[in-house]
Design an enzyme around this catalytic site. Structure first.
Site, PDB file in Angstrom:
ATOM      1  N   GLU A   1     -44.543 -37.061   7.984  1.00 46.33           N
ATOM      2  CA  GLU A   1     -43.429 -37.379   8.890  1.00 46.33           C
ATOM      3  C   GLU A   1     -43.822 -38.646   9.634  1.00 46.33           C
ATOM      4  O   GLU A   1     -44.842 -38.662  10.315  1.00 46.33           O
ATOM      5  CB  GLU A   1     -43.203 -36.235   9.893  1.00 46.33           C
ATOM      6  CG  GLU A   1     -42.909 -34.888   9.254  1.00 46.33           C
ATOM      7  CD  GLU A   1     -41.676 -34.900   8.390  1.00 46.33           C
ATOM      8  OE1 GLU A   1     -40.764 -35.718   8.651  1.00 46.33           O
ATOM      9  OE2 GLU A   1     -41.621 -34.127   7.426  1.00 46.33           O
TER      10      GLU A   1
ATOM     11  N   CYS B   1     -40.608 -40.103  18.425  1.00 46.85           N
ATOM     12  CA  CYS B   1     -40.208 -40.663  17.130  1.00 46.85           C
ATOM     13  C   CYS B   1     -38.688 -40.709  17.038  1.00 46.85           C
ATOM     14  O   CYS B   1     -38.119 -41.559  16.372  1.00 46.85           O
ATOM     15  CB  CYS B   1     -40.783 -39.838  16.003  1.00 46.85           C
ATOM     16  SG  CYS B   1     -40.580 -38.095  16.308  1.00 46.85           S
TER      17      CYS B   1
HETATM   18  P1  NAD Z   1     -51.047 -42.786  14.116  1.00 47.12           P
HETATM   19  O1  NAD Z   1     -50.527 -42.946  12.739  1.00 47.12           O
HETATM   20  O2  NAD Z   1     -51.772 -43.904  14.730  1.00 47.12           O
HETATM   21  O3  NAD Z   1     -52.035 -41.530  14.195  1.00 47.12           O
HETATM   22  C1  NAD Z   1     -51.640 -40.260  13.725  1.00 47.12           C
HETATM   23  C2  NAD Z   1     -52.863 -39.499  13.273  1.00 47.12           C
HETATM   24  O4  NAD Z   1     -53.406 -40.146  12.119  1.00 47.12           O
HETATM   25  C3  NAD Z   1     -53.978 -39.436  14.300  1.00 47.12           C
HETATM   26  O5  NAD Z   1     -54.541 -38.147  14.277  1.00 47.12           O
HETATM   27  C4  NAD Z   1     -54.964 -40.462  13.789  1.00 47.12           C
HETATM   28  O6  NAD Z   1     -56.284 -40.215  14.180  1.00 47.12           O
HETATM   29  C5  NAD Z   1     -54.799 -40.290  12.295  1.00 47.12           C
HETATM   30  N1  NAD Z   1     -55.273 -41.404  11.476  1.00 47.12           N
HETATM   31  C6  NAD Z   1     -55.348 -42.708  11.806  1.00 47.12           C
HETATM   32  N2  NAD Z   1     -55.839 -43.415  10.772  1.00 47.12           N
HETATM   33  C7  NAD Z   1     -56.058 -42.541   9.760  1.00 47.12           C
HETATM   34  C8  NAD Z   1     -56.534 -42.664   8.426  1.00 47.12           C
HETATM   35  N3  NAD Z   1     -56.895 -43.826   7.909  1.00 47.12           N
HETATM   36  N4  NAD Z   1     -56.614 -41.542   7.667  1.00 47.12           N
HETATM   37  C9  NAD Z   1     -56.246 -40.345   8.151  1.00 47.12           C
HETATM   38  N5  NAD Z   1     -55.799 -40.182   9.412  1.00 47.12           N
HETATM   39  C10 NAD Z   1     -55.695 -41.267  10.199  1.00 47.12           C
HETATM   40  O7  NAD Z   1     -49.785 -42.339  15.014  1.00 47.12           O
HETATM   41  P2  NAD Z   1     -49.747 -42.024  16.566  1.00 47.12           P
HETATM   42  O8  NAD Z   1     -49.889 -43.288  17.335  1.00 47.12           O
HETATM   43  O9  NAD Z   1     -50.647 -40.899  16.891  1.00 47.12           O
HETATM   44  O10 NAD Z   1     -48.269 -41.448  16.729  1.00 47.12           O
HETATM   45  C11 NAD Z   1     -47.142 -42.258  16.882  1.00 47.12           C
HETATM   46  C12 NAD Z   1     -46.390 -42.381  15.571  1.00 47.12           C
HETATM   47  O11 NAD Z   1     -46.037 -41.095  15.092  1.00 47.12           O
HETATM   48  C13 NAD Z   1     -45.073 -43.120  15.712  1.00 47.12           C
HETATM   49  O12 NAD Z   1     -44.927 -43.973  14.611  1.00 47.12           O
HETATM   50  C14 NAD Z   1     -44.032 -42.008  15.664  1.00 47.12           C
HETATM   51  O13 NAD Z   1     -42.760 -42.411  15.245  1.00 47.12           O
HETATM   52  C15 NAD Z   1     -44.662 -41.067  14.703  1.00 47.12           C
HETATM   53  N6  NAD Z   1     -44.134 -39.725  14.857  1.00 47.12           N
HETATM   54  C16 NAD Z   1     -43.270 -39.249  13.904  1.00 47.12           C
HETATM   55  C17 NAD Z   1     -42.728 -37.994  14.045  1.00 47.12           C
HETATM   56  C18 NAD Z   1     -41.784 -37.421  13.020  1.00 47.12           C
HETATM   57  O14 NAD Z   1     -41.514 -36.213  13.058  1.00 47.12           O
HETATM   58  N7  NAD Z   1     -41.248 -38.216  12.117  1.00 47.12           N
HETATM   59  C19 NAD Z   1     -43.051 -37.201  15.150  1.00 47.12           C
HETATM   60  C20 NAD Z   1     -43.951 -37.725  16.105  1.00 47.12           C
HETATM   61  C21 NAD Z   1     -44.485 -38.978  15.933  1.00 47.12           C
END
Ligand code: NAD
Length: 538
Positions: A294, A328
């Site tokens: 997501e 989001c």
């Molecule tokens: P992010 O992608 O920076 O981090 C999300 C998770 O991924 C964290 O746990 C992070 O440590 C991990 N991560 C980072 N690099 C990684 C890698 N190389 N491999 C595996 N895991 C890795 O996102 P964020 O800043 O935590 O959250 C904000 C984002 O989430 C926004 O883009 C928002 O739109 C999205 N979001 C989407 C939904 C949805 O339901 N569509 C809901 C909430 C948030």
């Protein structure tokens, strides 16, 4: 139209957890007490929990309060890639037992977790106020959603645990579901309890073992979730608490041939790279990994020329600036039909300027801080683009809050071009782009002109135009004449498509299927030549 073509299945009964009524003094007092109790627990250390045992690490994550960035919320062990492998081994071993636990019994664990969340409701909210800068009502909604996920997926699993029979004389055919295996759950910080809980308990109730890898910024809240899972009696090893730096342990988790499923919620760039990595099948891997991802959004609300502007302004302001635009589902573009454009802007300016910026623990705050310094700098970069390229309608200075925490005041920019970064890129902060459209065709074309398809909305008094929005606005969740945030489990199953997501909607009736493998068994029951063992003969 024939009757059958308009028929719909009514949803099964489900009661969403009510939100707290903060107009009642007793609730406000209880919340203040929770804030002060939790304040006395800030700064503690949190180890990893692998196979039920606390494990330290040579590295740690320091979680800061975004409202007061000098305040340490907690110091959390950051797992190494070796520890990620150890966690996968543990989860693989625990799977053999957990998969055999009756689904109805697994569902009861979720209800116990929900009960624990109800008991600790204000305390959990208080942790979110401090760790993620969530204002009171937003934090309270986060706990309510987490409870809903537990209760809803427990109920869904009960339905799914009943095999579908399709028997014929002499042949018994049954269709049922089995767990997939080891699930890695990677979550974001913006719904620190609800999203982590939703993905974790979905995997768990389906019979998978789980490695919880929370976002760095919300690892303490994740530790609280782990406590509740443990207190509910879930056996050691079935869930691992594995905080860590995403790009350090992410690859070890996603690439592992012993992982069966990755459920991710977060940014588009990380989600796409996880999807790509997980698609590889090295010779040592005997299955194709399932990925649920997501991702982000660039959500638009269309304001028709006949819309009720009071209602529209209120809906846009709530959707754009709630939790400082860090949802989001947040509205980050408003597309206004030309005749309504200037009157809408005038009211939008007034409503936005009345929002109160402040620290999240202050009950009067409507806009708290953004999550961290990186986010603050990134958002301010977009504010600069807005100032240079567009008409500035609202630019709020953070005043004396500057330096105290990671604050960005709400900003509204008008006359934004359809190809501007402000109209195309996810900003994830309190910055709203307003665009003028000459007619509805142009409005829908602007709305659909990004790579995202998460949420969208329209305010209109015209049933015909609202019908057009239903078919022409390409989003996963469309909201008509109401705000576009605040999805409720079951009522508004949530998730997008295009580059916003792959998978069924969270909180929807087919979500759990993704965590399961369907099996069909067909048996010839004529039993010709069948020889029962002696102890069956009695
Ligand atoms: P992010 O992608 O920076 O981090 C999300 C998770 O991924 C964290 O746990 C992070 O440590 C991990 N991560 C980072 N690099 C990684 C890698 N190389 N491999 C595996 N895991 C890795 O996102 P964020 O800043 O935590 O959250 C904000 C984002 O989430 C926004 O883009 C928002 O739109 C999205 N979001 C989407 C939904 C949805 O339901 N569509 C809901 C909430 C948030």
């Amino acid at each position: 139209m024939s009757k059958s073509s308009t028929a719909a299945f009514p949803a099964e009964p489900f009661q969403n957890e009510p939100h707290t009524d903060f107009s009642r003094a007793a609730n406000r007092d209880a919340f203040k007490r929770a804030l002060s109790d939790v304040a006395s627990q800030l700064g503690r250390e949190y180890p990893l929990i692998i196979d039920g045992k606390a494990v330290s690490s040579r590295k740690s994550i320091i979680s800061l309060n975004p409202s007061h960035s000098a305040q340490v919320v907690g110091r959390i062990a950051a797992a190494t890639p070796d520890q990620a492998e150890e966690a996968i081994d543990t989860a693989r071993r625990a799977f053999n037992q957990w998969r055999k636990v009756e689904p109805l019994h697994r569902a009861e664990y979720l209800e116990l977790i929900a009960a624990e969340m109800r008991n600790r409701r204000f305390e959990l909210s208080a942790w979110m106020v401090y760790e993620c800068g969530k204002p009171w009502a937003e934090a309270d909604g986060d706990v309510a959603e987490a409870i809903d996920f537990c209760m809803y997926y427990a109920e869904q699993m009960r339905w799914l645990s009943v095999p579908v029979q399709c028997d014929f004389p002499g042949e018994e055919n049954s269709y049922f579901y089995q767990a997939r295996g080891v699930a890695v759950i990677i979550s974001p910080w913006n719904f620190p309890l609800a999203i982590l809980t939703g993905m974790t308990v979905a995997a768990l109730v389906a019979g998978n073992t789980v490695i919880m890898k929370p976002a760095e910024q919300s690892s303490v809240i994740a530790a609280k979730l782990f406590e509740m899972i443990r207190d509910a009696g879930v056996p050691d090893g079935v869930v691992t608490y594995l905080p860590g730096i995403g790009d350090e342990i992410g690859p070890a988790l996603v690439d592992s041939p012993d992982v069966d499923l990755v459920a991710f919620t977060g940014s588009q760039s990380v989600g796409l790279s996880i999807n790509e990595q997980a698609a590889r099948t090295p010779p040592s891997q005997n299955h194709v990994k399932k990925v649920i991802a997501e991702m982000g959004g660039k959500n638009a609300i269309v304001i028709d020329e006949d819309a009720d502007l009071d209602e529209a302004v209120q809906g846009v302001v709530g959707s754009a600036f709630g939790f400082a635009g860090q949802k989001c589902s947040a509205c980050s573009r408003v597309i206004v039909l030309a005749p309504a454009y200037e009157p809408f802007l005038e009211r939008l300016q007034g409503a936005t300027e009345s929002l109160k910026l402040g620290p999240a623990e202050d009950p009067g705050t409507t806009i708290g801080p953004v999550i961290d310094e990186d986010a603050q700098q990134r958002i301010l970069g977009y504010v600069e683009i807005g100032r240079n390229e567009c008409r500035t309608v609202v630019s709020t200075d953070v005043g004396e809050l500057s330096g105290e925490g990671y604050y960005v005041g709400p900003h509204v920019f008008a006359d934004v071009a359809a190809d501007s970064p402000l109209a195309q890129q996810e900003i994830f902060g309190p910055v709203l782009a307003v665009m003028k459209a000459n007619d509805l065709d142009e409005a829908f074309s602007f709305a659909n002109s990004t790579d995202y398809a998460l949420t969208g909305g329209m305010y209109s008094r015209s049933p015909k135009n609202l019908r057009r929005a239903r078919t022409e606005m390409r989003v996963g969740n469309l909201y008509l004449n109401r705000p576009i945030t605040g999805a409720l489990v079951q009522r508004h199953p949530f998730g997008g498509y295009k580059l916003s997501g792959i998978g069924s909607k969270a909180g929807g009736h087919d979500y759990l299927l993704q965590f399961l493998i369907p099996i069909a068994v067909s048996e010839n029951t004529l039993r010709r030549g069948f020889a029962p063992p002696p102890d069956d003969e009695a």
